[in-house]
Design a protein around this motif. Structure first.
Motif, PDB file in Angstrom:
ATOM      1  N   GLU A 484       1.542 -13.613  -5.239  1.00 42.38           N
ATOM      2  CA  GLU A 484       2.359 -14.563  -5.993  1.00 42.38           C
ATOM      3  C   GLU A 484       3.835 -14.194  -5.936  1.00 42.38           C
ATOM      4  N   LEU A 485       4.129 -12.938  -5.633  1.00 42.14           N
ATOM      5  CA  LEU A 485       5.520 -12.521  -5.469  1.00 42.14           C
ATOM      6  C   LEU A 485       6.022 -12.965  -4.101  1.00 42.14           C
ATOM      7  N   PRO A 486       7.233 -13.511  -4.007  1.00 42.40           N
ATOM      8  CA  PRO A 486       7.748 -13.962  -2.703  1.00 42.40           C
ATOM      9  C   PRO A 486       7.790 -12.858  -1.661  1.00 42.40           C
ATOM     10  N   SER A 487       8.064 -11.630  -2.081  1.00 38.62           N
ATOM     11  CA  SER A 487       8.163 -10.530  -1.120  1.00 38.62           C
ATOM     12  C   SER A 487       6.811 -10.122  -0.557  1.00 38.62           C
ATOM     13  N   LEU A 488       5.718 -10.518  -1.207  1.00 39.86           N
ATOM     14  CA  LEU A 488       4.374 -10.177  -0.732  1.00 39.86           C
ATOM     15  C   LEU A 488       3.597 -11.401  -0.273  1.00 39.86           C
ATOM     16  N   ASP A 489       4.226 -12.556  -0.307  1.00 38.84           N
ATOM     17  CA  ASP A 489       3.554 -13.779   0.117  1.00 38.84           C
ATOM     18  C   ASP A 489       3.229 -13.705   1.608  1.00 38.84           C
ATOM     19  N   GLY A 490       1.983 -13.938   1.948  1.00 41.76           N
ATOM     20  CA  GLY A 490       1.560 -13.888   3.342  1.00 41.76           C
ATOM     21  C   GLY A 490       1.089 -12.526   3.803  1.00 41.76           C
ATOM     22  N   ILE A 491       1.282 -11.480   2.991  1.00 44.17           N
ATOM     23  CA  ILE A 491       0.820 -10.136   3.349  1.00 44.17           C
ATOM     24  C   ILE A 491      -0.684 -10.059   3.082  1.00 44.17           C
ATOM     25  N   LYS A 492      -1.470  -9.824   4.121  1.00 44.90           N
ATOM     26  CA  LYS A 492      -2.924  -9.834   3.978  1.00 44.90           C
ATOM     27  C   LYS A 492      -3.554  -8.466   4.190  1.00 44.90           C
ATOM     28  N   GLY A 493      -2.758  -7.436   4.173  1.00 47.62           N
ATOM     29  CA  GLY A 493      -3.307  -6.097   4.322  1.00 47.62           C
ATOM     30  C   GLY A 493      -2.197  -5.075   4.458  1.00 47.62           C
ATOM     31  N   LEU A 494      -2.401  -3.902   3.876  1.00 43.69           N
ATOM     32  CA  LEU A 494      -1.442  -2.806   3.953  1.00 43.69           C
ATOM     33  C   LEU A 494      -2.209  -1.501   4.128  1.00 43.69           C
ATOM     34  N   ILE A 495      -1.519  -0.502   4.634  1.00 38.99           N
ATOM     35  CA  ILE A 495      -2.069   0.848   4.699  1.00 38.99           C
ATOM     36  C   ILE A 495      -1.061   1.783   4.047  1.00 38.99           C
ATOM     37  N   MET A 496      -1.504   2.539   3.060  1.00 38.39           N
ATOM     38  CA  MET A 496      -0.639   3.500   2.394  1.00 38.39           C
ATOM     39  C   MET A 496      -1.091   4.911   2.751  1.00 38.39           C
ATOM     40  N   LEU A 497      -0.311   5.901   2.337  1.00 36.96           N
ATOM     41  CA  LEU A 497      -0.594   7.284   2.710  1.00 36.96           C
ATOM     42  C   LEU A 497      -0.120   8.207   1.599  1.00 36.96           C
ATOM     43  N   ASN A 498      -1.003   9.131   1.207  1.00 33.75           N
ATOM     44  CA  ASN A 498      -0.672  10.132   0.180  1.00 33.75           C
ATOM     45  C   ASN A 498      -0.112   9.451  -1.068  1.00 33.75           C
ATOM     46  N   ASN A 499      -0.907   8.569  -1.637  1.00 31.39           N
ATOM     47  CA  ASN A 499      -0.439   7.738  -2.747  1.00 31.39           C
ATOM     48  C   ASN A 499      -0.942   8.268  -4.080  1.00 31.39           C
ATOM     49  N   SER A 500      -0.025   8.408  -5.028  1.00 32.09           N
ATOM     50  CA  SER A 500      -0.376   8.702  -6.415  1.00 32.09           C
ATOM     51  C   SER A 500      -0.435   7.392  -7.189  1.00 32.09           C
ATOM     52  N   PRO A 501      -1.204   7.349  -8.275  1.00 27.13           N
ATOM     53  CA  PRO A 501      -1.257   6.110  -9.058  1.00 27.13           C
ATOM     54  C   PRO A 501       0.040   5.881  -9.818  1.00 27.13           C
ATOM     55  N   VAL A 502       0.413   4.627  -9.941  1.00 29.71           N
ATOM     56  CA  VAL A 502       1.582   4.235 -10.724  1.00 29.71           C
ATOM     57  C   VAL A 502       1.082   3.716 -12.065  1.00 29.71           C
ATOM     58  N   VAL A 503       1.512   4.365 -13.137  1.00 29.04           N
ATOM     59  CA  VAL A 503       1.020   4.057 -14.483  1.00 29.04           C
ATOM     60  C   VAL A 503       2.091   3.269 -15.229  1.00 29.04           C
ATOM     61  N   ILE A 504       1.709   2.096 -15.719  1.00 31.91           N
ATOM     62  CA  ILE A 504       2.621   1.233 -16.468  1.00 31.91           C
ATOM     63  C   ILE A 504       2.340   1.387 -17.955  1.00 31.91           C
TER      64      ILE A 504
END
Length: 716
Positions: A484-504
């Motif tokens: 729903e965010l314009p910057s992620l519209d159309g993104i259908k997959g990502l790969i991350m690396l060494n990721n920690s959780p982001v706590v809100i």
């Protein structure tokens, strides 16, 4: 009479068909049915081309009948340029020059096209061509030239996966911005050559170097409205330059008598308080070589654009152990490189390294990036105050960091020699930045996210090919991406690396909104014990037998809206005195002024209503591990879209998503897979057999019926 009516009717029909064709020629329209609107222009492109106030000509030089995968490039370029022509005004024009690739087919006009292309800096490149089971190399032209008013911009090579709309619109808008900047300059840009006359006798090239560099400046002036001046300063007969200010060093020159004197061989491009220098003599393995001015003409043009502020400025925090924009020792010391991200972002933005310990954040920076701060260089309160006030002034901030720092100890051998590296140690990343993020309502967890839905590596072994899951490289599913965010519209997959959780934080102040950008799958888990973290040997990682904390975890988040300053109730922290100023105060009392005689009160901004804070739980999200050089991967497009959003260019995300070529199939439930497999393997064959039997029975029945009819006729 009837024949006359038929002739009149035919003439009327023919006239209607002719008039209808004429009407349709003036009422041309196209319908783009593609998901991303690949063959139509976005609003920002239409507004740009329709608002041209100066003539713009796009020239395409392309070789005829290019082999795969370039065979559709010519048609794609024609289609997109025709869209610009339909949306543009009379100032937009384009020409496509097709160059033959076979000597026997080359006409005189084709040779002229080649000469024109080379005059603009477009040279043929070597591409592979498969012909009758043979792989050959062939030369091909695939370049573009943009001529807007008195400015010329050349794209030497257009890639087969190039997003043509983004390329055209961004290039033209950059040229328009540069034109506006050049025409409004308060003073000219100066090119100063500091070349000592004592060095000229060392080489014939040095004797004519001032003339060569002046010729390059004359060439640059043709596309920069004559706003660059040139001056040769012979340092042997004038005062020495302020080389410390410009960032170059003097040379120790030994004359024929053996006396050593100080000499200079450097050039400086300067405008206002900004300057860039380069050395005329570069030291190599076999001695010093002379920098060819013509070879760096394009680089100098890029320096001119940076000096006058073409493109948005992005502050890249460069101290406190963060990833470096430009470092020659990254590979030597195992430091992650961000070269791909820098090259991609530099097309539209000026990435400026800022060291908070010595510099202030530039006022003209619209956004800030903090990538992998280290715990051994914590942020002081004054550093945090600068970051806080940047956000309060309306700047947008992106933070990339995980919960731990990986430290690889080196074991000392005999006589101080380094022995084999030991296993990494993971140290909690306590940088001081955490308390600032906590106050804003977001934090990076002291753990790493492992995911069953991860990237798999194929590795050859003695027993065959092994499929190794890299659990610390989560593969983000489309349903876990906030499109729903314009910057992620159309993104259908990502790969991350060494990721920690982001706590809100669950209790955000009124007026501040938090949005999860993307998260891990439902089959992910956390590794919190630093002794159990393993990000170096994926074959030793085993998923736990039972999951108490199994679930998806946010890996990146956006906070936006109203922010209150962390220092609103603490006051302005004391600014530490620079070491140079402290030394000067000790050396000369004449320049000392007692602190109690003069004071200055900082004007703190206590809140903002338009802040944006992006937090990624991975320090490697901007590294070459995840960003490709061409900028076509989903990770690259996602980060560039976010950079556009941080700098008020969110419309560019709509253009960039047209270059997305990653469209994975949706996951199918096991029961559905079994049904489809059974249907294809059993039901369809059975249906075919039954249908065949029914047809055979029908034919047999019809055959018997016909035979009976003829039998009755014979009996009669």
């Amino acid at each position: 009479m009837n024949k006359r009516k038929e002739i009149i009717r035919f003439a009327i029909y023919a006239l209607v068909v002719v008039l209808l064709n004429i009407a349709l020629q003036t009422a041309f329209f196209r319908i783009d049915l593609t998901e991303n609107g690949t063959y139509s222009l976005t609003n920002v492109s239409e507004e740009m081309v329709n608002g041209l106030e100066e003539p713009l000509t796009v020239k395409i030089y392309i070789t005829k009948n290019l082999p795969s995968p370039y065979n559709n490039l010519e048609q794609n370029i024609k289609d997109i340029l025709s869209e610009y022509a339909l949306a543009g005004n009379r100032n937009f024009n384009y020409d496509i020059y097709v160059i033959s690739n076979l000597d026997e087919e080359k006409a005189e006009s084709s040779n002229d096209f080649e000469e024109d292309a080379k005059s603009y800096g477009i040279n043929p490149i070597q591409i592979q061509q498969v012909d009758q089971s043979e792989i050959n190399l062939t030369s091909a032209y695939m370049g573009a030239v943009f001529i807007h008013a008195d400015m010329i911009e050349t794209i030497p090579v257009i890639n087969q996966n190039e997003n043509m709309e983004y390329l055209i619109t961004s290039t033209v808008m950059k040229m328009q911005e540069k034109t506006s900047r050049l025409l409004s300059l308060e003073e000219d840009i100066s090119m100063k050559l500091y070349l000592s006359s004592s060095l000229i006798g060392l080489s014939p090239e040095l004797r004519t170097y001032p003339e060569q560099l002046e010729a390059v400046v004359d060439s640059l002036n043709k596309i920069n409205y004559n706003r660059i001046t040139f001056e040769w300063i012979d340092t042997d007969n004038s005062s020495k330059p302020d080389f410390e200010k410009y960032g170059f060093a003097p040379l120790n020159f030994k004359d024929n008598a053996g006396a050593v004197t100080e000499a200079f061989a450097s050039a400086v491009l300067e405008y206002g308080d900004n300057s860039t220098s380069f050395d005329v003599l570069n030291r190599g393995i076999f001695g010093y070589s002379i920098q060819d001015p013509a070879a760096i003409e394009d680089q100098l043009n890029g320096v001119v654009e940076r000096l006058i502020g073409v493109g948005n400025n992005v502050a890249w925090l460069s101290d406190h152990g963060t990833l470096q924009l430009y470092s020659q020792n990254q590979q030597q010391y195992g430091e992650p490189s961000v070269a791909s991200f820098v090259n991609l972002a530099s097309d539209r933005y000026n990435l400026e390294p800022v060291a908070l310990s010595t510099d202030l954040i530039p006022d003209n920076a619209g956004s800030m990036i903090i990538a992998r701060p280290q715990p051994f260089q914590p942020y002081s309160d004054w550093d945090l105050y600068q970051i806080d006030q940047f956000l309060m002034k309306g700047g947008n901030v992106a933070v990339f960091m995980d919960g731990f720092m990986e430290y690889i100890p080196q074991q000392q051998g005999l006589q101080g020699q380094m022995q084999q590296q030991q296993q990494p140690i993971y140290i909690p990343r306590n940088t001081g930045l955490e308390k600032l993020l906590d106050f804003y309502g977001v934090s990076v967890g002291l753990s790493y996210v492992m995911d069953n839905n991860c990237f798999h590596q194929q590795q050859q072994s003695a027993s065959g090919i092994m499929d190794i899951p890299i659990y610390f490289a989560p593969q983000i599913k489309p349903e876990n991406i906030n499109t729903e965010l314009p910057s992620l519209d159309g993104i259908k997959g990502l790969i991350m690396l060494n990721n920690s959780p982001v706590v809100i934080s669950e209790e955000l102040p009124e007026g501040r909104n938090a949005t999860v950008l993307f998260s891990s799958s439902d089959e992910s888990w956390l590794v919190e014990d630093a002794q159990q973290i393993n990000l170096y040997n994926p074959m030793m990682i085993m998923p736990p037998a039972s999951f108490d904390d199994k679930g998806n975890y946010p890996l990146a988040a956006l906070l936006e809206g109203k922010f209150t300053s962390y220092f609103a109730d603490k006051g302005v922290p004391e600014q530490p005195a620079p070491a140079e100023e402290a030394e000067d105060a000790e050396l000369s009392e004449d320049y000392q002024i007692e602190m109690d005689r003069i004071s200055r009160e900082e004007n703190m901004i206590e809140s903002t209503d338009t802040g944006k804070l992006f937090v990624f739980g991975s320090s490697l999200a901007v590294s070459d591990n995840l960003i490709d050089q061409n900028g076509t991967s989903t990770n690259s497009i996602m980060l560039l879209n976010i950079l556009d959003e941080m700098n008020g260019n969110g419309d560019f995300a709509l253009m960039r998503k047209k270059g997305l070529n990653y469209s994975p199939l949706n996951d199918t439930e096991p029961g559905v897979k079994t049904f489809i497999k059974t249907f294809n393997m059993a039901i369809i064959p059975i249906f075919t057999i039954v249908a065949g039997l029914l047809v055979w029975l029908s034919w047999s029945r019809r055959k018997r019926k016909i035979a009976a009819m003829f039998s009755e006729a014979e009996n009669e």
